[in-house]
Design an enzyme around this catalytic site. Sequence first.
Site, PDB file in Angstrom:
ATOM      1  N   ASN A 165      -6.699  12.180 -11.089  1.00 49.53           N
ATOM      2  CA  ASN A 165      -7.500  12.487 -12.272  1.00 49.53           C
ATOM      3  C   ASN A 165      -7.349  13.988 -12.552  1.00 49.53           C
ATOM      4  O   ASN A 165      -6.758  14.716 -11.755  1.00 49.53           O
ATOM      5  CB  ASN A 165      -8.969  12.062 -12.090  1.00 49.53           C
ATOM      6  CG  ASN A 165      -9.634  12.758 -10.924  1.00 49.53           C
ATOM      7  OD1 ASN A 165      -9.571  13.965 -10.785  1.00 49.53           O
ATOM      8  ND2 ASN A 165     -10.273  11.976 -10.069  1.00 49.53           N
ATOM      9  N   SER A 185      -2.040   4.380 -14.216  1.00 53.51           N
ATOM     10  CA  SER A 185      -2.990   4.065 -15.299  1.00 53.51           C
ATOM     11  C   SER A 185      -3.325   2.581 -15.470  1.00 53.51           C
ATOM     12  O   SER A 185      -4.077   2.227 -16.367  1.00 53.51           O
ATOM     13  CB  SER A 185      -2.522   4.623 -16.647  1.00 53.51           C
ATOM     14  OG  SER A 185      -2.636   6.019 -16.681  1.00 53.51           O
ATOM     15  N   GLY A 208      -4.969   0.608 -13.378  1.00 59.69           N
ATOM     16  CA  GLY A 208      -6.206   0.206 -12.703  1.00 59.69           C
ATOM     17  C   GLY A 208      -7.410   0.490 -13.585  1.00 59.69           C
ATOM     18  O   GLY A 208      -7.524  -0.052 -14.687  1.00 59.69           O
ATOM     19  N   ILE A 209      -8.269   1.380 -13.128  1.00 57.28           N
ATOM     20  CA  ILE A 209      -9.503   1.669 -13.876  1.00 57.28           C
ATOM     21  C   ILE A 209      -9.234   2.340 -15.228  1.00 57.28           C
ATOM     22  O   ILE A 209     -10.111   2.365 -16.076  1.00 57.28           O
ATOM     23  CB  ILE A 209     -10.503   2.509 -13.041  1.00 57.28           C
ATOM     24  CG1 ILE A 209      -9.929   3.868 -12.672  1.00 57.28           C
ATOM     25  CG2 ILE A 209     -10.952   1.745 -11.813  1.00 57.28           C
ATOM     26  CD1 ILE A 209     -10.957   4.815 -12.078  1.00 57.28           C
ATOM     27  N   ASP A 235       0.851  -1.187   0.000  1.00 59.85           N
ATOM     28  CA  ASP A 235       0.000   0.000   0.000  1.00 59.85           C
ATOM     29  C   ASP A 235       0.891   1.243   0.000  1.00 59.85           C
ATOM     30  O   ASP A 235       1.623   1.487   0.962  1.00 59.85           O
ATOM     31  CB  ASP A 235      -0.878  -0.046   1.253  1.00 59.85           C
ATOM     32  CG  ASP A 235      -1.830   1.124   1.386  1.00 59.85           C
ATOM     33  OD1 ASP A 235      -1.695   2.130   0.651  1.00 59.85           O
ATOM     34  OD2 ASP A 235      -2.715   1.034   2.259  1.00 59.85           O
ATOM     35  N   ILE A 236       0.838   2.022  -1.059  1.00 61.83           N
ATOM     36  CA  ILE A 236       1.707   3.196  -1.200  1.00 61.83           C
ATOM     37  C   ILE A 236       1.485   4.215  -0.081  1.00 61.83           C
ATOM     38  O   ILE A 236       2.399   4.944   0.274  1.00 61.83           O
ATOM     39  CB  ILE A 236       1.535   3.843  -2.594  1.00 61.83           C
ATOM     40  CG1 ILE A 236       2.715   4.776  -2.897  1.00 61.83           C
ATOM     41  CG2 ILE A 236       0.189   4.559  -2.711  1.00 61.83           C
ATOM     42  CD1 ILE A 236       2.795   5.230  -4.329  1.00 61.83           C
ATOM     43  N   VAL A 289      -5.891   4.455  -5.955  1.00 61.35           N
ATOM     44  CA  VAL A 289      -4.811   5.092  -5.195  1.00 61.35           C
ATOM     45  C   VAL A 289      -5.119   6.568  -4.939  1.00 61.35           C
ATOM     46  O   VAL A 289      -4.805   7.107  -3.880  1.00 61.35           O
ATOM     47  CB  VAL A 289      -3.441   4.893  -5.889  1.00 61.35           C
ATOM     48  CG1 VAL A 289      -3.323   5.686  -7.178  1.00 61.35           C
ATOM     49  CG2 VAL A 289      -2.301   5.238  -4.956  1.00 61.35           C
ATOM     50  N   ASP A 290      -5.763   7.218  -5.879  1.00 64.19           N
ATOM     51  CA  ASP A 290      -6.124   8.629  -5.733  1.00 64.19           C
ATOM     52  C   ASP A 290      -7.044   8.832  -4.526  1.00 64.19           C
ATOM     53  O   ASP A 290      -6.806   9.695  -3.676  1.00 64.19           O
ATOM     54  CB  ASP A 290      -6.797   9.116  -7.019  1.00 64.19           C
ATOM     55  CG  ASP A 290      -7.029  10.611  -7.075  1.00 64.19           C
ATOM     56  OD1 ASP A 290      -6.362  11.373  -6.350  1.00 64.19           O
ATOM     57  OD2 ASP A 290      -7.879  11.042  -7.882  1.00 64.19           O
TER      58      ASP A 290
END
Length: 173
Positions: A23, A120, A122-123, A9-10, A32-33
């Site tokens: 985003n 980029s 992930g979703i 986990d960052i 993560v955001d």
Amino acid sequence: MNINVKYGDITKISTDVIVNAANTSLLGGSGVDGAIHRIGGKQILEECQRIRNSQGKCKVGDAVITTAGNLPAKYVIHTVGPVWNGGNNNEEKLLYNSYKNSLLLAEKNKIETITFPNISTGIYRFPKEKAAKISINAISLFLRDSTYVKKVILVCFDNENYNICEALLSEFE
């Protein structure tokens, strides 16, 4: 070359800078955001709002820097990676720019250790192996001439990204 890969986990990594796969709104989101905004606290959101008020949204491939709030870091660099659309919309160059511009911002702020997620993948659906190659290439090229940035950590949230990054880094050595 001082690039390390970690699984985890960052938001729990103690480092000078955590990079946020943001985003364009800079106001938090999912993945993560969302975790960085949630754990970092309102101070990050308030600084992102100030940045938005002065420059507008953050463009894909660009990067901005804020405090890290409650995170175990000094700063957060927010960069916007591209959404994968089959590779026909300059996605590879935009992803490269996300890494390069984050590193340039770290250098400008005299940062020694910077920690990246898999931007980029992930979703935004960027192919993981292609993204890993781009990230390692951008980072290794940058580190050759860097004055301040000495160590880069790639933190992978899933086993697939971790295994890909580990394999690619072993090829570089």
